[in-house]
Scaffold this active site. Structure first.
Site, PDB file in Angstrom:
ATOM      1  N   GLU A 164       0.811  -1.215   0.000  1.00 52.22           N
ATOM      2  CA  GLU A 164       0.000   0.000   0.000  1.00 52.22           C
ATOM      3  C   GLU A 164       0.848   1.271   0.000  1.00 52.22           C
ATOM      4  O   GLU A 164       0.545   2.243  -0.709  1.00 52.22           O
ATOM      5  CB  GLU A 164      -0.948   0.017   1.204  1.00 52.22           C
ATOM      6  CG  GLU A 164      -2.024  -1.060   1.170  1.00 52.22           C
ATOM      7  CD  GLU A 164      -1.544  -2.397   1.715  1.00 52.22           C
ATOM      8  OE1 GLU A 164      -0.416  -2.452   2.272  1.00 52.22           O
ATOM      9  OE2 GLU A 164      -2.284  -3.396   1.590  1.00 52.22           O
ATOM     10  N   HIS A 168     -11.541  -3.379  10.566  1.00 55.91           N
ATOM     11  CA  HIS A 168     -12.143  -3.233   9.232  1.00 55.91           C
ATOM     12  C   HIS A 168     -13.359  -2.316   9.240  1.00 55.91           C
ATOM     13  O   HIS A 168     -14.124  -2.315   8.285  1.00 55.91           O
ATOM     14  CB  HIS A 168     -12.587  -4.602   8.706  1.00 55.91           C
ATOM     15  CG  HIS A 168     -11.482  -5.406   8.071  1.00 55.91           C
ATOM     16  ND1 HIS A 168     -10.271  -5.594   8.671  1.00 55.91           N
ATOM     17  CD2 HIS A 168     -11.413  -6.072   6.890  1.00 55.91           C
ATOM     18  CE1 HIS A 168      -9.502  -6.357   7.887  1.00 55.91           C
ATOM     19  NE2 HIS A 168     -10.174  -6.652   6.802  1.00 55.91           N
TER      20      HIS A 168
END
Lengths: 325, 316
Positions: free
Chosen positions: A58, A128
């Site tokens: 990322e 999440h």
């Protein structure tokens, strides 16, 4: 008219921009097979040079996009889960966002960061379920949270065409939302311009993303009690203060519902603007996640820390009663 | 690139840095600098191997890279002094110097960050149909940053035309490289299948030769190369060391470093009169540059956030 879902609207925006501008390309994890459905069909249509499946890297691919933008491309990154933005906060807030100023205006960094499925998806637990739009607004990165399919299309289009970095948060709770849309009316929606989702005269409720639907439902539920206006800023930063001021000038009462942690969140910002600028007849209220909220796993616990309709009803009633004190 | 050109570059960087250190002490440069003294051969050799339209990214110790790529020293001095005529109009300073017209995408103050930016820029240039190459400079400290290792992977996977230039000067701030790097520096890149070489970073001609091969390889579509250039930082990590008087290097070690001075190594390859002529030319150039910078206007405080957004009207 055909039904268009929020997620399909974003997919359509990506396809339209890829077709319209060769400088646009997509990158992200599992986007070739469209694991989140955001990029469905785009790899087959545009090929591997335009739809770049990345390894789990990322930080590097976020800066990679910045580098590509510096030489004239318009990258769009998909992050599959919102918490990945914590991993790349440096690359967005400290690199992409700062380069135009630090270079004395020599460059632009037109990167779009899309998060389809921000906030709670119920059952995905602590790492999440964040919805970190307040974080990006706080450091001055353009931040967008669309609430409906037409806006999801139009705001994403504007984000891609914008010459600055823009983060587009698509709340998990909004992705499945469908509405009747005449596709020929789909158009760019400018950043920084809110909309009145429902007109009313007694209270302005500011709501973002999936919470707009909750606010509209509550407004219906309370229709016999008060006339509630729902204001959807659409863009968290820059905030449409003028649009909000117009609404509040009529209603003189303000409630904000915000899926951020309470301290220093978007709700706190709206209340600060109200304190500085608005002439209210009742103290404003905010409905938020608790301070420092981490979403627990069990369904009842997850829901307990999200701002919900009952909390919103209570806040609206409080504001109405505050008027009578 | 001739012997004399390489000498001119190392000498220009050396004297620019020595003057910049003086301007820090006199207060003309606020905030200090990270001197490049001792490492000049790397910037000179790498940039001599590049075309004018090739790209570089640089580090917090970046003056040498920017000068070697061809910036006007007057605009560089002006940037360090925070003047409106600076490279970045006084908005970037020492650690962010950029000149997009010369392919300088900016010095970067986050160690390891620029490698991934350069990788993306080089990939995009190829996508845009250009045959340019990017060289990205970083120090030995950066090879412990995950973001840079991720960039190695992307560059190797996608055959990106990028040259990774590690300036191993022995220290990450004050941390000796042997205390910081497990395994080897070139091993980092070899793990990703990137051809890796350790070269003498005090000799501009050796750096030029190695970089030329790497650039040719990148331009031929064969992907990245990693060059570990061994060097030594003669001066402080940052000019604040002159005040704090950190002691982490012995006098013996420092004098051993100075014994391999890139300015002397390259200068010895010139006839004395040619060398003297270049030295005089560099002094005249820097005298004029400093004069221009010192005479330049300071930015207007009301424009402090100019250039932040492409659409500032939205925020008014």
């Amino acid at each position: 008219m055909p039904k268009l879902s929020y997620l399909k609207a974003m997919n359509r925006a990506l396809g339209d921009e890829l077709a319209a501008d060769d400088r646009v390309f997509l990158l992200g994890e599992d986007i070739r097979v469209a694991a989140s459905n955001l990029t469905a069909g785009l790899f087959g249509r545009f090929g591997p040079d335009r739809v770049l499946d990345t390894p789990l890297s990322e930080q590097a691919f976020t800066n990679f996009a910045t580098g590509a933008a510096l030489v004239g491309m318009r990258p769009v990154i998909e992050f599959q889960i919102p918490s990945l933005l914590f991993l790349v906060f440096e690359q967005i807030a400290n690199q992409a966002h700062k380069l135009a100023l630090m270079s004395g205006g020599q460059c632009k960094v037109p990167v779009t960061y899309v998060v389809p499925g921000s906030g709670s998806r119920t059952g995905w637990a602590g790492q999440h379920s964040d919805h970190p739009y307040s974080l990006f607004a706080a450091v001055g990165v353009k931040t967008v949270v669309p609430s409906n399919p037409a806006d999801a299309y139009g705001l994403l289009l504007s984000a891609i065409r914008d010459d600055d970095p823009v983060v587009v948060f698509a709340p998990a709770g909004a992705l499945g939302f469908r509405e009747d849309v005449d596709f020929s009316t789909l158009a760019p929606v400018p950043l920084g311009v809110g909309r009145i989702a429902r007109p009313g005269s007694d209270v302005t409720v500011v709501a973002l993303g999936h919470l707009v639907q909750d606010a509209l439902a509550v407004a219906d539920e309370l229709a016999g009690v008060a006339s509630i206006e729902v204001f959807d800023p659409r863009t968290v930063y820059p905030l449409d203060v003028a649009g909000l001021a117009e609404s509040v000038a009529r209603t003189r009462r303000l409630v904000v519902i915000d899926d951020s942690n309470r301290t220093s969140g978007f709700g706190a910002e709206v209340l600060a603007v109200a304190a500085e600028r608005f002439d209210l007849v009742a103290r404003p209220r905010r409905v938020t996640r608790p301070d420092g909220a981490v979403l627990p796993f069990a369904l009842a616990l997850d829901r307990a820390v999200q701002p919900g309709r009952d909390d919103l009803v209570a806040a609206i009633r409080g504001v109405l009663e505050g008027d009578e004190q | 690139m001739t012997t004399i050109d390489l000498y001119r570059t190392v000498r220009l960087i050396r004297r620019f840095e020595e003057r910049a250190i003086e301007y820090v002490r006199s207060g003309e440069i606020v905030g200090g600098i990270h001197p490049y003294v001792g490492q000049e051969a790397i910037a000179a050799g790498v940039c001599a191997a590049l075309r004018a339209d090739d790209l570089i990214t640089s580090t917090h110790r970046g003056h040498g890279h920017v000068l070697a790529k061809g910036v006007n020293p007057a605009r560089m001095f002006a940037e360090l002094m925070g003047r409106e005529s600076g490279l970045n109009k006084g908005r970037g300073g020492s650690m962010h110097a950029a000149d997009f017209g010369l392919g300088i995408l900016g010095a970067n103050a986050i160690v390891g960050a620029a490698g991934s930016i350069a990788t993306g820029a080089a990939w995009a240039q190829r996508r845009l149909g250009k045959s340019t190459v990017a060289a990205t400079f970083f120090g030995d400290g950066a090879v412990n940053e995950g973001m840079l290792l991720e960039a190695f992977n992307l560059a190797a996977l996608w055959h990106v035309p990028v040259v990774f230039v590690c300036e191993n000067n022995g220290y990450a701030t004050t941390m000796p490289v042997d205390s910081a790097v497990a395994g080897s520096i070139t091993g980092r890149a070899k793990a990703f299948g990137i051809p890796s070489f350790t070269i003498d970073g005090q000799d501009p001609e050796k750096v030029l030769a190695a970089t030329t091969a790497a650039v040719d390889r990148a331009r031929a579509g064969k992907g990245p190369t990693f060059l570990e250039c061994t060097t030594y930082r003669f001066d402080a990590h940052h000019t604040f060391e002159h005040r704090t008087r950190l002691t982490y290097r012995s006098t013996e070690e420092l004098s051993a470093g100075w014994s391999r001075d890139p300015v002397e190594i390259q200068g010895a390859r010139l006839a004395p009169e040619d060398r003297a002529a270049v030295d005089a030319e560099v002094e005249a150039l820097l005298d004029a540059a400093a004069g221009i910078a010192l005479g330049s206007a300071h930015p207007d405080p009301s424009a402090a956030l100019q250039y932040l957004y492409s659409s500032p009207e939205v925020f008014s």
